[in-house]
Design a protein around this motif. Structure first.
Motif: not given
Length: 276
Positions: A3-5, A52-54, A240-241, A244-246
């Motif tokens: 599921v989306a966080p 996944g991006g903190i 992972t998305v 969006f690895n920014n």
């Protein structure tokens, strides 16, 4: 199944942070009901999304997930591989929330990565389910290097040092200081959001603050490269998305000295100033 966080930087218009986080948590319940609870053994999640991006959830999110698990007889399994052993300013990341996991996994911080070691902690009543009174009725999962004595010795000494040097409180203190020091970067044209918990931070880079369009690979790579040229290694979240690895990730050692801290801050400010 995934599921989306909760991504609290991208809350839909018209929703409060609490409403948004509850909505995200309820996606777990939707999956459980749709798939039938008998087919769902457990929910595995980090206290906050690290690689996944903190992405740091509102407390209501984690607590709602625990409520859903309890209602449907599903185990709550918390992954503390990155968040555990002081990284977030508490011994374990889930201790920031009013939850009691059924199972906790942990690794890296246990030995400060000097040697590989992982541990799984489990509720006693779950463990005892494997014992039916019959011969060989116990948890018999094994692995090649399980119980490695050298790794266990390193872990014990590492935990001793963490306690003796009060590194968990130090993590919380350094995190508060870093949050204050980085606040000025919020005015940078390509900084969309700065977020952290304990001594773990993410700086989300965007092309446009209004649209929140993720920064380009070239822009992110330039900042990472400039930091490295100045002697500072910073990370970046995984893809992972796609797209969006920014997010630049900061995860300094808990043993960071005041001199180390000042160096980290000075390099970051210098590099961002040069990349306006």
């Amino acid at each position: 199944m995934h599921v989306a966080p909760p991504d609290n930087y991208r809350i839909p218009a018209g929703q409060s942070v609490e409403e948004y986080n509850i909505q995200r948590a309820l996606e777990f319940e939707e999956k459980i009901i749709w798939e039938q609870k008998e087919t769902i053994a457990g929910i595995i999640m980090e206290p906050l999304i690290t690689g996944g991006g903190i992405l740091i959830p509102h407390p209501v999110y984690v607590e709602k997930v625990q409520e859903i698990c309890t209602r449907h007889g599903v185990l709550l399994i918390i992954d503390e591989v990155i968040c555990g052993f002081g990284r977030t300013g508490k011994l374990f990341g889930h201790q920031h929330f009013k939850v009691k996991p059924d199972i906790v996994t942990m690794a890296k911080g246990l030995t400060s990565a000097y040697l590989p070691l992982s541990v799984t902690a489990i509720r006693k009543d779950i463990y005892e389910k494997f014992d039916t009174g019959e011969e060989n009725s116990h948890l018999r999962h094994i692995n090649t290097f399980g119980g490695n004595p050298a790794a266990c010795a390193v872990a014990l000494k590492n935990l001793e040092i963490i306690e003796r040097e009060n590194l968990i409180n130090r993590s919380a203190e350094l995190g508060e200081r870093l949050n204050r020091e980085l606040a000025s970067l919020n005015d940078h044209p390509y900084v969309g959001n700065i977020r952290g918990l304990g001594f773990l931070f993410g700086i989300e880079l965007v092309e446009d603050k209004e649209t929140k369009e993720p920064a380009t690979n070239d822009r992110i790579g330039k900042i990472i490269g400039d930091c490295k040229m100045n002697g500072l290694i910073v990370g970046r979240n995984g893809d992972t998305v796609a797209g969006f690895n920014n997010v630049l990730t900061l995860c300094p050692p808990l043993s960071c000295t005041d001199e180390d801290f000042d160096f980290i801050v000075s390099v970051l400010k210098k590099v961002f100033k040069e990349n306006e």
